[in-house]
Design an enzyme around this catalytic site. Structure first.
Site, PDB file in Angstrom:
ATOM      1  N   ALA A  90       0.759  -1.240   0.037  1.00  0.00           N
ATOM      2  CA  ALA A  90      -0.079   0.015   0.061  1.00  0.00           C
ATOM      3  C   ALA A  90       0.794   1.179   0.035  1.00  0.00           C
ATOM      4  CB  ALA A  90      -1.065  -0.040   1.197  1.00  0.00           C
ATOM      5  N   ASP A  91       0.165   2.247  -0.640  1.00  0.00           N
ATOM      6  CA  ASP A  91       1.139   3.783  -0.600  1.00  0.00           C
ATOM      7  C   ASP A  91       0.036   4.584  -0.766  1.00  0.00           C
ATOM      8  OD1 ASP A  91       2.894   5.902  -1.561  1.00  0.00           O
ATOM      9  OD2 ASP A  91       4.190   4.250  -0.737  1.00  0.00           O
ATOM     10  N   GLN A  92       0.496   5.757  -0.187  1.00  0.00           N
ATOM     11  CA  GLN A  92      -0.520   7.172  -0.384  1.00  0.00           C
ATOM     12  C   GLN A  92       0.213   8.192  -0.961  1.00  0.00           C
ATOM     13  OE1 GLN A  92      -2.025   8.884   3.343  1.00  0.00           O
ATOM     14  NE2 GLN A  92      -4.020   8.530   2.489  1.00  0.00           N
TER      15      GLN A  92
END
Length: 214
Positions: A90-92
């Site tokens: 996951a990344d933002q």
């Protein structure tokens, strides 16, 4: 993980075996999964995120695609070391008027970032994916539109004093689940995605993949 790979685990682990490996050092993402009843082990991906992000920026990659690329790089790095396992990455990415923001380096950086965001609407691009045996099996990205109120410098100083070092753990220098909520006048988007993990789509994928009961 498939039934075969689960059976291959030592007997001591099978009773409470993780359904996936989380390729992230984020305590928030781990907490969201644990609170939703998803048992995961955690393994840092060990990739150069800054270099990947700079390459994506140089290539004028769209923010959605960049967030997915970073999430996939994390998942694939761990997946290659964990054959047979389901790996979640996951990344933002925070974008405001064409500029990408990173986690601030210290209090001064956090204040400069908040001053740049106040009175404007920024977008959080939150990506999640799953990999197995070095191949991406599933991916998803969500956007949240965050309108920060035009707060004063004095308020920002008071906020930063109260929030402490935690502001440097998020790309926006705020945590919506805490004091950061007072920075905003409008929030449009999924709450879990804003925290850094599009949880509901991930849970749906895990059910379809047989990792969680349907």
């Amino acid at each position: 993980m498939t039934a075969t790979s689960t059976q291959a685990l030592p007997a001591a682990l099978r009773a409470n075996a993780p359904v996936a490996v989380l390729a992230s050092t984020s305590p928030t993402r781990r907490r969201l999964l644990e609170q939703a009843g998803v048992a995961c082990s955690v393994e840092p991906p060990g990739i150069d995120e800054a270099a990947i992000k700079q390459a994506l920026l140089n290539a004028e990659t769209a923010a959605d695609d960049a967030a997915l690329a970073l999430a996939e790089a994390k998942a694939l790095a761990v997946s290659r070391r964990r054959p047979g396992w389901r790996v979640i990455g996951a990344d933002q990415l925070l974008a405001c008027e064409g500029r990408w923001f990173d986690k601030p380096a210290g209090r001064d950086g956090a204040k400069a970032q908040l001053r740049a965001l106040r009175g404007r609407t920024h977008v959080l691009h939150s990506a999640v994916c799953a990999a197995r045996d070095g191949t991406i099996a599933w991916r998803h990205v969500e956007r949240a539109h965050m309108t920060m109120r035009d707060c004063s410098d004095r308020y920002l100083d008071d906020y930063l004093n109260a929030a402490g070092a935690a502001v440097c753990q998020s790309v926006g220098a705020y945590q919506l689940e805490g004091l950061g909520a007072q920075l905003f006048e409008r929030v449009e988007g999924d709450y879990f995605a804003i925290l850094g993990l599009p949880l509901l789509p991930l849970l749906a994928y895990l059910r379809r993949d047989g990792a969680l009961p349907a």
